[in-house]
Design an enzyme around this catalytic site. Structure first.
Site, PDB file in Angstrom:
ATOM      1  CB  ILE A   1     106.010 -60.581  26.588  1.00 26.28           C
ATOM      2  CG1 ILE A   1     106.327 -61.778  25.681  1.00 26.28           C
ATOM      3  CG2 ILE A   1     104.894 -60.952  27.557  1.00 26.28           C
ATOM      4  CD1 ILE A   1     106.791 -63.010  26.428  1.00 26.28           C
ATOM      5  N   PRO A   2     104.047 -57.554  26.309  1.00 26.98           N
ATOM      6  CG  PRO A   2     101.968 -56.945  25.428  1.00 26.98           C
ATOM      7  CD  PRO A   2     103.018 -58.026  25.363  1.00 26.98           C
ATOM      8  CB  CYS A   3     104.833 -57.034  31.500  1.00 26.31           C
ATOM      9  SG  CYS A   3     106.471 -56.351  31.224  1.00 26.31           S
ATOM     10  CG  HIS A   4     104.024 -51.798  28.369  1.00 19.93           C
ATOM     11  ND1 HIS A   4     104.730 -52.735  27.624  1.00 19.93           N
ATOM     12  CD2 HIS A   4     103.212 -51.150  27.480  1.00 19.93           C
ATOM     13  CE1 HIS A   4     104.371 -52.641  26.361  1.00 19.93           C
ATOM     14  NE2 HIS A   4     103.452 -51.701  26.239  1.00 19.93           N
TER      15      HIS A   4
END
Length: 285
Positions: free
Chosen positions: A250-253
């Site tokens: 889950i690409p919170c970056h």
């Protein structure tokens, strides 16, 4: 002769080199030459460039550009993809992520509230492109990923254990390592990686929105808040992003401030910057 794919250990070693280079760049070395960077790494220019380019896919100089604040701003200007557009073409839904991206199953609110009681969680340390990674999974899929390059192994483990205080934790590298290979193997294997997410209703909505951001693109915290119907809840959205249990998948970056600033990152800003630069490099290969 075709280059052999890097092993997880090699990727992790190369990230260690890049991590030190990032620290130098952060300390004012944005304009350091290849010779200066390689000397600081204790390597010859040719060896440093070869190692660096094998990990990132681009030269150290190009990667330096990806690590700057200016690049983050350029992403917002040139590669910004609104979540409304992504959702309108079916890249995510309110209850279940689209199968084209991840095999997703969310824990029920009741199970989440019970802190994982009666749940078995398997775990192991693995090498990743961003240093040592602690991966946790249930029978249904990956439920936790922590990166220890900045926080340290003990802090990463304590963080993960605290998320499901009532669960039974079992070390099982044989079960976990294939999941790690899938998670870090590239877009083809990533799309087949099963995940099992545990969070509140708001957190699940925010995490679904994050998955709608394509690799190589970014979004703002306020845009995510707008998309999930909570335009005034930017702080709550930022908190939910920070509590994402499976960073990278889950690409919170990919969530930035409106100004183009990186904001925070639970596992350390150098890791976030490296992830964004790594994805930008892959998008251009």
């Amino acid at each position: 002769m075709k280059d052999m794919p890097m092993t997880d250990m090699e990727q992790s070693y190369h990230y260690g080199v890049i991590r030190r280079a990032i620290e130098l760049i952060d300390d004012g070395g944005q304009n350091m030459s290849l010779e200066e960077l390689s000397d600081a790494m204790g390597m010859s220019p040719s060896h440093f460039q070869r190692l660096f380019s094998k990990w990132a896919g681009v030269s150290p100089k190009k990667f330096q550009q990806y690590l700057t604040l200016g690049h983050a701003k350029a992403l917002l200007e040139d590669r910004f993809t609104t979540l409304e557009t992504a959702q309108s073409v079916g890249l995510s839904g309110t209850g279940r992520l689209h199968d084209l991206f991840l095999k997703w199953e969310a824990m029920s609110p009741g199970d989440y509230a019970r802190g994982g009681a009666a749940l078995q969680i398997f775990w192991a340390w693995c090498e990743s492109p961003f240093g040592p990674a602690l991966i946790m999974a249930t029978d249904k899929g990956i439920c936790g990923i922590a990166f220890a390059a900045e926080t340290g192994a003990d802090a990463a483990m304590a963080d993960m254990l605290s998320r499901w205080p009532e669960a039974e934790f079992i070390e099982d590298p044989t079960r976990i390592h294939p999941l790690a290979a899938s998670a870090f193997g590239g877009p083809e294997t990533l799309s087949q990686t099963p995940i099992f997410v545990m969070g509140s209703a708001l957190q699940i909505k925010v995490w679904e929105a994050l998955v709608s951001i394509p690799e190589g693109s970014v979004c703002t915290y306020s845009d995510i808040a707008e998309t999930i119907g909570r335009p005034k809840a930017v702080r709550a959205v930022a908190s939910a992003i920070g509590r994402n249990p499976i960073s990278w998948l889950i690409p919170c970056h990919r969530a930035l401030r409106k100004t183009g600033g990186l904001g925070g990152y639970h596992w350390g800003l150098p890791v976030k910057r490296a992830m964004l630069a790594y994805e930008s490099a892959r998008a251009e290969i």
